[in-house]
Design an enzyme around this catalytic site. Structure first.
Site, short mmCIF file in Angstrom:
data_model
loop_
_atom_site.label_atom_id
_atom_site.label_comp_id
_atom_site.label_asym_id
_atom_site.label_seq_id
_atom_site.Cartn_x
_atom_site.Cartn_y
_atom_site.Cartn_z
N HIS A 203 0.81 -1.23 0.00
CA HIS A 203 0.00 0.00 0.00
C HIS A 203 0.83 1.27 0.00
O HIS A 203 0.30 2.37 -0.17
CB HIS A 203 -1.01 -0.01 1.15
CG HIS A 203 -0.45 0.27 2.52
ND1 HIS A 203 -0.56 1.50 3.11
CD2 HIS A 203 0.19 -0.51 3.40
CE1 HIS A 203 -0.01 1.45 4.32
NE2 HIS A 203 0.46 0.23 4.51
N THR A 239 -4.59 -19.49 3.99
CA THR A 239 -5.04 -19.36 2.59
C THR A 239 -4.57 -18.04 2.01
O THR A 239 -4.73 -16.99 2.63
CB THR A 239 -6.58 -19.46 2.52
OG1 THR A 239 -6.96 -20.73 3.05
CG2 THR A 239 -7.09 -19.32 1.10
N CYS A 327 1.51 6.14 12.32
CA CYS A 327 1.16 5.41 13.53
C CYS A 327 1.45 6.21 14.79
O CYS A 327 0.97 5.89 15.86
CB CYS A 327 1.87 4.07 13.57
SG CYS A 327 3.37 4.09 12.70
N1 PLP Z 1 8.00 0.16 8.01
C1 PLP Z 1 7.96 1.45 7.63
C2 PLP Z 1 9.24 2.19 7.39
C3 PLP Z 1 6.73 2.10 7.45
O1 PLP Z 1 6.70 3.38 7.08
C4 PLP Z 1 5.54 1.37 7.71
C5 PLP Z 1 4.22 2.04 7.59
O2 PLP Z 1 4.08 3.22 7.83
C6 PLP Z 1 5.64 0.02 8.09
C7 PLP Z 1 6.89 -0.54 8.23
C8 PLP Z 1 4.42 -0.80 8.35
O3 PLP Z 1 3.84 -1.21 7.14
P1 PLP Z 1 2.31 -1.71 7.07
O4 PLP Z 1 1.46 -0.50 7.20
O5 PLP Z 1 2.18 -2.36 5.73
O6 PLP Z 1 2.14 -2.68 8.18
#
Ligand code: PLP
Length: 377
Positions: A203, A239, A327
């Site tokens: 994504h 799956t 996050c």
């Molecule tokens: N690693 C980095 C550097 C990211 O920027 C992110 C998402 O912001 C992730 C890992 C986590 O990816 P996902 O949203 O696909 O779990």
């Protein structure tokens, strides 16, 4: 633009490419079969997954059987760190993780610490980079895994992964690289990087949410996190999500095709945006500007302003930006990435992240600057 919104938050997630959606469409109905079934529909689903595996492998110069499909970047990071640490515990229970890592790596290292591993942090310099010589000096004979991301999600600063790999002493620890933000924005070549494990997420590169991959160099040992069937060589049972995997494959193919053109286009727009902001707000500081960065990312501190208030005001003008990583946004804790670079908490709390994409237009940048002009007076 997404509708009337100027979307400058591509490091949080990207709009799905039209061709990705079209590639997924035939697999969205359950009647397309389970890729583990022997019959014609199952075999067709398996062929589609194998095609996607080749497309993803080609994006990073890997072999298709070195790609394990997982649910996203977070799972890939967890599987890399936990899986490799557990598989190599006889070698030693010491990990080295850079201070700049996403929580998917940092918190996994903390969880391993709670389970008896010793985890040390590789510090970053004021330029937002880990120093490869200093990093390698921290490797001990019993270090089993080193984890350094390719490009930071907040600043866009690119890390010297291949320089670290080239200097790793024998016995060589595994080298994991979170390339979630680099993929689709800059070229990735796992052989040139010299990594054993590398994490990807669809994504962030115009593919669907909830699908990602772990590159596992041939000969690298990991323990699975989940137990069940024999999908993905028994390393990731369950799956397969055929539609999402097909979409990821298509996104990888499209990224490979347009990467250098997109990078040049967004870098020019990003540079214009930065130049105009620094003219508008003379004490604005582009964080990580001295280092090599992703072409689309701009992390700018507006001293004396609160980043949540600024982001909310921009949102009122229909401009979507971030205050930090997706996050961590919403929290008033200063960014761990800024702290690792030695920036003050006040500076960190004044910083906005603008992350552009190939769909960002000159008009979007002009609207953003107009909005900032009216907000900052
Ligand atoms: N690693 C980095 C550097 C990211 O920027 C992110 C998402 O912001 C992730 C890992 C986590 O990816 P996902 O949203 O696909 O779990």
């Amino acid at each position: 633009m997404i509708g009337s919104i100027v979307y400058l938050d591509h490091n949080a997630t990207t709009p799905m490419h039209r061709e990705v959606r079209e590639a997924m469409e035939p697999y969205l109905g359950g009647a397309r079969g389970n890729a583990s079934s022997m019959h014609a529909l199952g075999r067709e689903a398996l062929r589609a997954i194998d095609r996607a595996r080749e497309q993803v492998a080609r994006l990073i110069n890997a072999e298709p059987d070195e790609i394990i499909f997982v649910s996203g970047g977070t799972e890939s990071d967890n599987m890399a760190l936990q899986g490799a640490a557990r598989a190599r515990q006889d070698h030693g229970k010491h990990l080295l993780v850079s201070a700049l890592e996403h929580p998917a790596v940092r918190r996994t290292a903390q969880a391993l610490q709670a389970d008896g591993w010793d985890a040390d942090t590789l510090e970053a310099g004021p330029d937002g980079r880990v120093d490869p010589v200093a990093a390698v000096a921290r490797v001990r004979p019993f270090t089993s895994v080193v984890s350094v991301m390719y490009a930071n999600n907040e600043t866009g600063v690119i890390q010297p992964v291949s320089a670290i790999s080239a200097r790793l002493p024998e016995p060589r620890p595994y080298l994991h690289c979170d390339a979630v933000q680099a993929a689709g924005k800059i070229p990735i070549d796992v052989a040139q990087l010299g990594v054993d494990l590398l994490s990807l997420s669809a994504h962030k590169m115009h593919g669907p949410q909830g699908i990602g991959a772990l590159y596992l160099r041939t000969g690298t040992d990991i323990e699975p996190l989940l137990h069940g069937g024999s999908q993905e060589n028994g390393l990731r049972p369950g799956t397969c999500n055929t539609a999402a995997i097909v979409g990821f494959g298509k996104a990888a193919e499209l990224a490979r095709r347009s990467l250098s053109e997109d990078a040049a286009y967004v870098a020019a727009l990003r540079d214009d945006l930065e130049a105009a902001i620094v003219t508008l707000v003379p004490d604005a500081t582009v964080i990580g500007r001295g280092a090599e960065r992703l072409p689309n990312t701009s992390n700018i501190a507006f001293p004396g302003h609160d980043n949540h208030e600024l982001a909310a005001a921009l949102d009122q003008h229909g401009i979507a930006v971030a205050t930090g990583s997706a996050c961590a946004s919403g929290s008033s804790t200063p960014s761990h990435v800024h702290a690792a670079m030695g920036l003050s908490a006040a500076m960190s709390r004044s910083a906005l992240r603008f992350s552009l994409g190939p769909d960002t237009s000159e008009e979007s940048i002009a609207r953003t600057l107009n909005a900032l002009r009216s907000i900052l007076g």
